[in-house]
Design an enzyme around this catalytic site. Structure first.
Site, PDB file in Angstrom:
ATOM      1  N   ASP A 143      49.834  29.221  50.377  1.00 21.36           N
ATOM      2  CA  ASP A 143      49.556  30.472  49.664  1.00 21.36           C
ATOM      3  C   ASP A 143      50.846  31.278  49.485  1.00 21.36           C
ATOM      4  OD1 ASP A 143      47.940  32.538  48.580  1.00 21.36           O
ATOM      5  OD2 ASP A 143      47.824  33.535  50.531  1.00 21.36           O
ATOM      6  N   ASP A 187      54.200  31.817  43.540  1.00 22.46           N
ATOM      7  CA  ASP A 187      54.178  33.230  43.154  1.00 22.46           C
ATOM      8  C   ASP A 187      55.516  33.640  42.555  1.00 22.46           C
ATOM      9  OD1 ASP A 187      53.935  35.927  42.870  1.00 22.46           O
ATOM     10  OD2 ASP A 187      53.397  36.341  44.948  1.00 22.46           O
ATOM     11  N   HIS A 239      42.919  37.890  44.616  1.00 22.28           N
ATOM     12  CA  HIS A 239      43.715  38.180  45.816  1.00 22.28           C
ATOM     13  C   HIS A 239      43.374  39.601  46.270  1.00 22.28           C
ATOM     14  CE1 HIS A 239      46.905  34.882  45.855  1.00 22.28           C
ATOM     15  NE2 HIS A 239      46.073  34.554  44.890  1.00 22.28           N
ATOM     16  N   GLY A 240      43.658  39.900  47.536  1.00 19.44           N
ATOM     17  CA  GLY A 240      43.382  41.247  48.025  1.00 19.44           C
ATOM     18  C   GLY A 240      41.891  41.512  48.166  1.00 19.44           C
ATOM     19  N   ASN A 284      40.240  35.052  47.827  1.00 17.74           N
ATOM     20  CA  ASN A 284      41.203  34.987  48.931  1.00 17.74           C
ATOM     21  C   ASN A 284      40.993  36.149  49.907  1.00 17.74           C
ATOM     22  OD1 ASN A 284      42.321  32.930  47.425  1.00 17.74           O
ATOM     23  ND2 ASN A 284      44.377  33.797  47.396  1.00 17.74           N
ATOM     24  N   VAL A 285      40.829  35.804  51.176  1.00 18.86           N
ATOM     25  CA  VAL A 285      40.585  36.819  52.202  1.00 18.86           C
ATOM     26  C   VAL A 285      41.541  36.600  53.371  1.00 18.86           C
ATOM     27  CG1 VAL A 285      38.902  37.756  53.831  1.00 18.86           C
ATOM     28  CG2 VAL A 285      38.128  36.933  51.591  1.00 18.86           C
TER      29      VAL A 285
END
Ligand SMILES: [Zn+2]
Length: 279
Positions: free
Chosen positions: A83, A105, A205-206, A227-228
């Site tokens: 990630d 990213d 995300h977030g 995503n956690v």
């Protein structure tokens, strides 16, 4: 039903309008707890290792090998994913270790440079049978930045996916990384428009900052990979803190580690119940 490719988990989920839980690992207890929570929910799951997590362990190898071992012995399909990689060395390490997917990213770069860097990386990964997620429209919260106002444009998202060849896209729709409160309001209309414009699974995300109802609504609107990270850390640390506060003579890390692990297991199973339902 051991280690499974990301495409084989996320693809069917997108087709069915279901969400997939992708949970960030910190230590081996997290990996064990996430797999146990997924088994309790009878749902597939993603174990994610961030660049920051690899840095914490000094290298990707030890934590990646632990996650792969947990995945291999799980009773549900488990993917192991790198990630938020910004460095190519880490992506190469992931390939060498047998991780089937990466999130690359380069969202901080200007659009043209982001496309060029991501397209090259996607080709490199696809040549090795790996699945690639990228991000467009920088999602706030990394490294203390909080930018909940960032938004991904649907037309630009469609162009970006076509130009880079990525397999999934993380989009900015109102969430922000590392939130301790669960009061982020997602732009559900925008999620729907991006979903309609883009042919690959969308990634939120977030998600820790989004309440349960918001997560379920995001999946209904077209989000697939959820995503956690922070939410599990809150559960883990609260349980450990309780355990230590209750017994000042406690020294065995297995005692408070078990409490943390049990709390993460319960929260993973609960969240998978929220996001794993079909539209
Ligand atoms: Zn993220």
């Amino acid at each position: 039903m051991p280690l499974t490719g990301m495409a084989d988990i996320v693809g069917p989920a997108r087709a069915a309008g279901r969400g997939v839980g992708a949970f960030n690992v910190i230590g081996i207890e997290h990996a064990e707890a996430i797999a146990a929570g997924a088994e309790a929910a009878a749902a597939p799951v993603v174990l994610q290792i961030s660049e920051n997590c690899a840095a914490y362990h000094g290298a990707l190898d030890p934590i990646a090998r632990a996650c792969l071992a947990v995945a291999h012995s799980a009773a549900v399909p488990v993917a192991v994913h790198l990630d938020h990689a910004t460095g190519l060395d880490l992506v190469r390490a992931a390939a060498r270790l047998g991780l089937g997917s990466v999130m690359y990213d380069s969202s901080r770069l200007p659009y043209a440079e982001n496309v060029q860097a991501t397209a090259g990386l996607a080709k490199w990964c696809h040549d090795r049978g790996m699945w690639v997620e990228a991000e467009l429209g920088e999602i706030g919260g990394k490294d203390g930045v909080h930018a909940p106002g960032a938004r991904t444009d649907p037309g630009e998202a469609a162009r970006y996916v076509a130009d880079t060849g990525v397999d999934a896209l993380a989009v900015a729709v109102g969430s922000s990384h590392a939130m301790l409160t669960r009061d982020a309001v997602l732009d559900l209309g925008l999620i729907g428009r991006i979903h309609a414009a883009v042919g690959v699974p969308l990634v939120l995300h977030g998600s820790s900052g989004v309440p349960d109802a918001g997560l379920a609504a995001a999946v209904r609107a077209g989000m697939t990979k959820i995503n956690v990270a922070t939410q599990l850390n809150k559960a883990y640390t609260a349980a450990v803190r309780r355990c230590l506060a209750d017994d000042s003579a406690l020294v065995d890390p297995r005692r408070y580690g078990s409490a943390g692990r049990a709390a993460v297991t319960a929260e993973v199973a609960r969240l998978l119940g929220v996001i794993g339902r079909s539209r």
